[in-house]
Design a protein around this motif. Structure first.
Motif, PDB file in Angstrom:
ATOM      1  N   TYR A  68     -38.531 -39.682 -13.850  1.00 37.25           N
ATOM      2  CA  TYR A  68     -37.103 -39.566 -13.532  1.00 37.25           C
ATOM      3  C   TYR A  68     -36.364 -39.173 -14.806  1.00 37.25           C
ATOM      4  O   TYR A  68     -36.566 -39.788 -15.862  1.00 37.25           O
ATOM      5  N   LEU A  69     -35.527 -38.158 -14.692  1.00 43.50           N
ATOM      6  CA  LEU A  69     -34.818 -37.642 -15.855  1.00 43.50           C
ATOM      7  C   LEU A  69     -33.325 -37.912 -15.680  1.00 43.50           C
ATOM      8  O   LEU A  69     -32.726 -37.505 -14.687  1.00 43.50           O
ATOM      9  N   ILE A  70     -32.760 -38.634 -16.650  1.00 41.33           N
ATOM     10  CA  ILE A  70     -31.321 -38.926 -16.591  1.00 41.33           C
ATOM     11  C   ILE A  70     -30.600 -37.944 -17.496  1.00 41.33           C
ATOM     12  O   ILE A  70     -30.961 -37.786 -18.665  1.00 41.33           O
ATOM     13  N   MET A  71     -29.590 -37.278 -16.966  1.00 43.55           N
ATOM     14  CA  MET A  71     -28.776 -36.368 -17.776  1.00 43.55           C
ATOM     15  C   MET A  71     -27.363 -36.914 -17.880  1.00 43.55           C
ATOM     16  O   MET A  71     -26.807 -37.431 -16.916  1.00 43.55           O
ATOM     17  N   HIS A  72     -26.814 -36.770 -19.055  1.00 46.49           N
ATOM     18  CA  HIS A  72     -25.428 -37.166 -19.299  1.00 46.49           C
ATOM     19  C   HIS A  72     -24.646 -35.912 -19.674  1.00 46.49           C
ATOM     20  O   HIS A  72     -24.948 -35.271 -20.683  1.00 46.49           O
ATOM     21  N   VAL A 101     -19.860 -28.445 -13.488  1.00 46.92           N
ATOM     22  CA  VAL A 101     -21.232 -27.976 -13.693  1.00 46.92           C
ATOM     23  C   VAL A 101     -21.815 -27.638 -12.325  1.00 46.92           C
ATOM     24  O   VAL A 101     -21.847 -28.484 -11.433  1.00 46.92           O
ATOM     25  N   THR A 102     -22.227 -26.386 -12.154  1.00 44.76           N
ATOM     26  CA  THR A 102     -22.761 -25.985 -10.855  1.00 44.76           C
ATOM     27  C   THR A 102     -24.289 -26.071 -10.884  1.00 44.76           C
ATOM     28  O   THR A 102     -24.920 -25.814 -11.904  1.00 44.76           O
ATOM     29  N   PHE A 103     -24.832 -26.488  -9.751  1.00 43.92           N
ATOM     30  CA  PHE A 103     -26.287 -26.679  -9.696  1.00 43.92           C
ATOM     31  C   PHE A 103     -26.702 -26.778  -8.235  1.00 43.92           C
ATOM     32  O   PHE A 103     -25.868 -26.997  -7.354  1.00 43.92           O
ATOM     33  N   SER A 104     -27.984 -26.622  -7.997  1.00 40.91           N
ATOM     34  CA  SER A 104     -28.538 -26.948  -6.692  1.00 40.91           C
ATOM     35  C   SER A 104     -29.240 -28.287  -6.829  1.00 40.91           C
ATOM     36  O   SER A 104     -29.961 -28.510  -7.800  1.00 40.91           O
ATOM     37  N   PRO A 105     -29.020 -29.198  -5.865  1.00 44.19           N
ATOM     38  CA  PRO A 105     -29.668 -30.512  -6.005  1.00 44.19           C
ATOM     39  C   PRO A 105     -31.176 -30.465  -5.750  1.00 44.19           C
ATOM     40  O   PRO A 105     -31.836 -31.489  -5.857  1.00 44.19           O
ATOM     41  N   ARG A 106     -31.711 -29.302  -5.412  1.00 45.44           N
ATOM     42  CA  ARG A 106     -33.132 -29.194  -5.107  1.00 45.44           C
ATOM     43  C   ARG A 106     -33.819 -28.300  -6.119  1.00 45.44           C
ATOM     44  O   ARG A 106     -33.293 -27.273  -6.534  1.00 45.44           O
ATOM     45  N   ALA A 107     -35.044 -28.714  -6.490  1.00 43.87           N
ATOM     46  CA  ALA A 107     -35.968 -27.845  -7.225  1.00 43.87           C
ATOM     47  C   ALA A 107     -35.394 -27.273  -8.516  1.00 43.87           C
ATOM     48  O   ALA A 107     -35.466 -26.076  -8.766  1.00 43.87           O
ATOM     49  N   LEU A 108     -34.829 -28.116  -9.339  1.00 48.64           N
ATOM     50  CA  LEU A 108     -34.417 -27.684 -10.674  1.00 48.64           C
ATOM     51  C   LEU A 108     -35.685 -27.524 -11.517  1.00 48.64           C
ATOM     52  O   LEU A 108     -36.474 -28.459 -11.647  1.00 48.64           O
ATOM     53  N   ASP A 109     -35.853 -26.342 -12.079  1.00 49.32           N
ATOM     54  CA  ASP A 109     -37.066 -26.084 -12.876  1.00 49.32           C
ATOM     55  C   ASP A 109     -36.777 -26.371 -14.354  1.00 49.32           C
ATOM     56  O   ASP A 109     -35.934 -25.726 -14.962  1.00 49.32           O
ATOM     57  N   LEU A 110     -37.496 -27.334 -14.895  1.00 49.37           N
ATOM     58  CA  LEU A 110     -37.248 -27.692 -16.297  1.00 49.37           C
ATOM     59  C   LEU A 110     -38.251 -27.064 -17.259  1.00 49.37           C
ATOM     60  O   LEU A 110     -38.157 -27.263 -18.460  1.00 49.37           O
ATOM     61  N   SER A 111     -39.199 -26.292 -16.726  1.00 48.39           N
ATOM     62  CA  SER A 111     -40.240 -25.755 -17.618  1.00 48.39           C
ATOM     63  C   SER A 111     -39.697 -24.888 -18.764  1.00 48.39           C
ATOM     64  O   SER A 111     -40.290 -24.900 -19.849  1.00 48.39           O
ATOM     65  N   TYR A 166     -37.665 -30.654 -10.283  1.00 46.52           N
ATOM     66  CA  TYR A 166     -36.991 -31.945 -10.118  1.00 46.52           C
ATOM     67  C   TYR A 166     -35.963 -31.829  -8.991  1.00 46.52           C
ATOM     68  O   TYR A 166     -35.324 -30.799  -8.834  1.00 46.52           O
ATOM     69  N   ASP A 167     -35.822 -32.924  -8.231  1.00 44.14           N
ATOM     70  CA  ASP A 167     -34.776 -33.005  -7.212  1.00 44.14           C
ATOM     71  C   ASP A 167     -33.804 -34.118  -7.594  1.00 44.14           C
ATOM     72  O   ASP A 167     -34.211 -35.170  -8.084  1.00 44.14           O
ATOM     73  N   LEU A 168     -32.537 -33.857  -7.304  1.00 42.83           N
ATOM     74  CA  LEU A 168     -31.517 -34.841  -7.655  1.00 42.83           C
ATOM     75  C   LEU A 168     -31.581 -36.035  -6.709  1.00 42.83           C
ATOM     76  O   LEU A 168     -31.720 -35.863  -5.495  1.00 42.83           O
ATOM     77  N   VAL A 169     -31.505 -37.260  -7.256  1.00 42.33           N
ATOM     78  CA  VAL A 169     -31.436 -38.440  -6.385  1.00 42.33           C
ATOM     79  C   VAL A 169     -30.111 -39.182  -6.509  1.00 42.33           C
ATOM     80  O   VAL A 169     -29.704 -39.878  -5.582  1.00 42.33           O
ATOM     81  N   ALA A 170     -29.443 -39.049  -7.656  1.00 43.33           N
ATOM     82  CA  ALA A 170     -28.158 -39.733  -7.809  1.00 43.33           C
ATOM     83  C   ALA A 170     -27.278 -38.936  -8.758  1.00 43.33           C
ATOM     84  O   ALA A 170     -27.762 -38.312  -9.700  1.00 43.33           O
ATOM     85  N   ASN A 171     -25.984 -38.976  -8.494  1.00 42.03           N
ATOM     86  CA  ASN A 171     -25.021 -38.181  -9.240  1.00 42.03           C
ATOM     87  C   ASN A 171     -23.751 -39.013  -9.394  1.00 42.03           C
ATOM     88  O   ASN A 171     -23.136 -39.387  -8.406  1.00 42.03           O
ATOM     89  N   VAL A 172     -23.396 -39.346 -10.623  1.00 39.57           N
ATOM     90  CA  VAL A 172     -22.166 -40.115 -10.865  1.00 39.57           C
ATOM     91  C   VAL A 172     -21.075 -39.130 -11.254  1.00 39.57           C
ATOM     92  O   VAL A 172     -21.274 -38.292 -12.136  1.00 39.57           O
ATOM     93  N   ARG A 226     -40.928 -33.822  -8.878  1.00 41.88           N
ATOM     94  CA  ARG A 226     -41.786 -33.651  -7.694  1.00 41.88           C
ATOM     95  C   ARG A 226     -43.216 -33.974  -8.047  1.00 41.88           C
ATOM     96  O   ARG A 226     -43.739 -33.492  -9.045  1.00 41.88           O
ATOM     97  N   LYS A 227     -43.835 -34.759  -7.178  1.00 43.64           N
ATOM     98  CA  LYS A 227     -45.194 -35.197  -7.481  1.00 43.64           C
ATOM     99  C   LYS A 227     -46.203 -34.085  -7.250  1.00 43.64           C
ATOM    100  O   LYS A 227     -47.219 -34.007  -7.898  1.00 43.64           O
ATOM    101  N   THR A 228     -45.880 -33.184  -6.331  1.00 50.09           N
ATOM    102  CA  THR A 228     -46.851 -32.155  -5.947  1.00 50.09           C
ATOM    103  C   THR A 228     -46.851 -30.977  -6.909  1.00 50.09           C
ATOM    104  O   THR A 228     -47.305 -29.909  -6.565  1.00 50.09           O
ATOM    105  N   GLY A 229     -46.314 -31.156  -8.083  1.00 50.27           N
ATOM    106  CA  GLY A 229     -46.259 -30.037  -9.016  1.00 50.27           C
ATOM    107  C   GLY A 229     -45.101 -29.137  -8.651  1.00 50.27           C
ATOM    108  O   GLY A 229     -44.317 -29.439  -7.764  1.00 50.27           O
TER     109      GLY A 229
END
Ligand SMILES: [Zn+2]
Length: 561
Positions: A430-434, A453-463, A481-487, A550-553
Motif C-alpha cells: 500500500y502506497l500513501i501519497m501526500h 490533481v487529476t488521476f484515474s483511481p484505477r491502474a496507476l502505473d508506478l514503474s 496500483y488502485d486507489l482505496v482511500a482519498n482524503v 495489484r497482486k496479479t502484477g
C-alpha cells in the motif's frame, strides 16, 4: 503472541482468539461446591495496607496521588472479579434461576453508548468500570461501598456490565446473569469476528439495521466529530479500509498491547460491526489516548493536519506493535506501507570565470537510500491572480506529472544542492501519497495551493518512478496500483469580523472504495455517509491518497487506464 503476516490468507489463522477466551469465561459455576457460611465482615475501609494493593497499579494513568487514594478507598477488596471468589461471597450466589432474569426488562439499549472512555462517572477511575444497562452511565464497582453499588441502591438501576470481562451482574445482590438475551449488548461493547466473517466483508456488502431501524453498511459508517476531530476521522476511515491492516486489528489477540493498539482495534471492529445499536461510531476512546500520548498535539478540541496525524499515528502504532526504531519493515504497519527511496544530492557552486561569466560547477553526487512511509508530492505554484473575467482559475495537474519528482532524472534545487529522487523495488503493498498543499507563509500561518490533481483511481502505473532492478521486477513491466482511500480538503467560507472579511474553515472528507472487485465509492464527512461516483474523486482537492498494489502484477486486469 503468534502474528499472522498481512499477506497470508485469512484461512490460515486457525481460530479467533476470542473464542478461546470465551471458553475460559464460560466454565460453568455449577460445579463449584455450595457456598460456605457468610465470612466475617470485611476490615474497615481505612486499612492503610490496601492502598498499596494491586487494584491501584496499572491502568490508573495520568492521575494524581489524591485520586489514587480516592480510588483505593472506593474499591472494595472483594471486588476483584476473580473467578474463584464467587464461592466465598454469599452476596454473589445467584437466586433461583426463575428469578435471575428479574431485572432484565429494565435494560434500555437506546441509552447505551459504549464508545466513550470508560471512566467512572463519580470517581473518574478507569479501574473495574461497569456500565449501568438502564441509564448507560459508567460506575466503578461492584462491591459494597462502590459507586455502582450505591447507584443500584439510590437510583434503583440493577443491571450492570463489566466493561472488561463483559459479565453482567445484578446489584446490590451481586449475582451474575448469564442470559443469552444479553449477547447483543456484549457484541456492541466489544465486537468480535471470525476470519470467515472478515473475509466476507470484501466479497459482498450486506446491509444492517440499527436499533432505530436505520439501514447502514458495516464498514461505511459515520464517525462523530466531537469538537474538531474531523482530521482524525478521515485518517481512521482511510486506515480501516486497508484490508491487511483492518484484518489484523479485527482478528489478532492484542490484549497484551498498549492502549493505543487496543483502542484502535476496538474502533475498527465497531466500524465494521454488523450488529451495532447506532449507525455511527464515536472515536472518543481512541482520541483520549492519542491526546495523552501526543501531549495534546492531536486532540479533539483543535483541528490538526491529517497528514501530520497520520505520520504520528502510524509511527506510534508501529512502535506499540513491537516494531523497531531502526530495522525496516519490523512491524505489520511498515510491512504494509514502507518503501525505499534513493536520494541523490549534488552540491552546486557558481563562480565567475575569466570572462566574468558565471560558471556552475557540479560537485560529486552523494547517494543514499532511505525508507519512507508517506510519499510527498509537490504541486506546481498556483497562479496568484484571477483571470480577466474575475473568475478564479482553478489550476489542474495530472498525478503522473507531479510523480516525475521520483523519476530519478529531474533535479530539484534546494538551496545550493540539486536533489534527485527515485523509488526502489520492492514497492510496498500500500502506497500513501501526500499532496503538499499547505506552505508556511510569513503572513498567514499557512497558505494553501488549490491545484486539482487529476488521476484515474484505477491502474496507476508506478514503474516509471522505480529504479530498474531485473532481479526484483521485469524491466518495463508496469506496477499497477488502485486507489482505496482519498482524503480531500474543502475550504468553506465563513463570515467573520476580521480585516480580511472572510475566513475559511477547513473541512476534511474521505472517500473509500468497497472491497473486492467493487468499484463503488463512499464519501464520509464525520456523520455523513453517501455513495459517490468514482469520476468525481479527481475533481476534489486530494490531500492524502492510499493506493493498493495489484497482486496479479501489472498487466493482468488492467481494464481501466
Ligand atoms: Zn443507571
Amino acid at each position: 503472541m503468534v502474528k499472522r503476516p498481512a499477506e497470508e490468507a485469512l484461512e490460515s489463522s486457525s481460530e479467533s482468539p476470542v473464542s478461546k477466551k470465551a471458553r475460559v469465561q464460560d466454565a460453568p459455576d455449577q460445579d463449584l461446591p455450595p457456598p460456605p457460611p457468610p465470612p466475617p465482615p470485611p476490615p474497615p475501609a481505612e486499612d492503610a495496607e490496601r492502598k498499596g494493593n494491586g487494584h491501584v497499579n496499572g491502568g490508573s494513568r495520568g492521575m494524581t496521588s489524591a485520586q489514587h487514594d480516592a480510588i483505593a478507598d472506593d474499591i472494595d477488596p472483594e471486588d476483584d472479579d476473580d473467578e474463584e471468589e464467587s464461592a466465598t461471597d454469599p452476596r454473589k450466589a445467584a437466586p433461583d434461576e426463575r428469578y435471575s432474569d428479574l431485572y432484565l426488562d429494565t435494560i434500555s439499549r437506546k441509552n447505551m453508548d459504549f464508545d466513550f472512555e470508560k471512566l467512572c462517572s463519580i470517581t473518574l477511575s478507569n479501574i473495574n468500570v461497569y456500565a449501568c444497562l438502564v441509564c448507560g452511565k459508567y460506575f466503578s464497582g461492584r462491591g459494597t461501598k462502590t459507586p455502582a453499588y450505591f447507584h443500584a441502591l439510590e437510583v434503583g438501576h440493577h443491571v450492570f456490565i463489566n466493561m472488561e470481562t463483559k459479565k453482567v451482574y445484578v446489584l446490590p445482590e451481586g449475582y451474575e446473569v448469564k442470559s443469552k438475551s444479553l449477547d447483543d449488548i456484549k457484541v456492541v461493547v466489544d465486537p468480535r469476528f471470525t476470519p470467515e466473517e472478515v473475509k466476507a466483508f470484501d466479497r459482498r456488502r450486506v446491509p444492517s439495521w440499527d436499533l432505530l431501524s436505520r439501514k447502514y453498511i458495516p464498514g461505511f459508517v459515520g464517525l462523530n466529530n466531537i469538537k474538531a476531530n474531523d482530521y482524525l476521522n478521515v485518517v481512521v476511515q482511510a486506515l480501516s479500509h486497508v484490508s491487511p491492516l483492518r484484518n489484523f486489528f479485527m482478528l489478532e489477540d492484542l490484549s497484551s498491547r498498549p492502549q493505543l493498539v487496543l483502542r484502535f482495534s476496538t474502533l475498527v471492529r465497531k466500524i465494521w460491526n454488523p450488529r451495532a445499536f447506532k449507525n455511527h461510531v464515536s472515536p472518543h476512546e481512541l482520541l483520549q489516548e492519542i491526546g495523552l500520548r501526543s501531549s495534546k498535539k492531536f486532540f479533539l478540541t483543535e483541528q490538526a493536519d491529517p497528514v501530520e496525524f497520520l505520520s504520528w499515528f502510524l509511527n506510534h502504532l508501529h512502535l506499540a506493535l513491537g516494531g523497531s526504531k531502526t530495522k525496516p519493515r519490523s512491524s505489520l504497519v511498515q510491512q504494509i506501507f514502507q518503501g525505499m527511496l534513493r536520494i541523490e544530492s549534488q552540491g552546486i557552486t557558481a563562480r565567475a570565470n575569466a570572462g566574468d561569466r558565471l560558471r556552475f560547477e557540479d560537485a560529486a553526487i552523494k547517494s543514499q537510500t532511505t525508507p519512507f512511509t508517506i510519499l510527498t508530492l509537490d504541486l506546481p505554484p498556483a497562479p496568484l491572480f484571477q483571470d480577466d473575467a474575475g473568475k478564479n482559475i482553478i489550476p489542474q495537474v495530472p498525478l503522473s506529472t507531479i510523480l516525475q519528482k521520483y523519476n530519478g532524472v529531474t533535479g530539484q534545487e534546494k538551496l545550493n544542492t540539486r536533489m534527485r529522487y527515485r523509488l526502489l523495488h520492492p514497492l510496498p503493498p500500500y502506497l500513501i501519497m501526500h499532496i503538499k498543499r499547505f506552505q508556511p507563509n510569513k503572513f498567514l500561518q499557512s497558505q494553501r495551493n488549490p491545484t486539482i490533481v487529476t488521476f484515474s483511481p484505477r491502474a496507476l502505473d508506478l514503474s516509471p518512478y522505480v529504479e530498474p532492478n531485473p532481479q526484483s521486477h521485469p524491466t518495463g513491466e508496469p506496477i499497477a496500483y488502485d486507489l482505496v482511500a482519498n482524503v480531500t480538503y474543502e475550504g468553506v467560507k465563513v463570515r467573520d469580523d476580521s480585516v480580511e472579511g472572510e475566513a475559511e474553515r477547513k473541512v476534511w472528507k474521505v472517500q473509500v472504495r468497497e472491497g473486492g472487485d467493487s468499484q463503488q465509492w463512499w464519501e464520509m464527512q464525520d456523520l455523513f455517509v453517501d455513495k459517490v461516483n468514482a469520476d468525481l474523486l479527481a475533481t476534489k482537492e486530494s490531500y492524502i491518497m492510499v493506493w493498493e498494489r495489484r497482486k496479479t502484477g501489472g498487466k493482468g486486469n488492467g481494464r481501466a487506464g
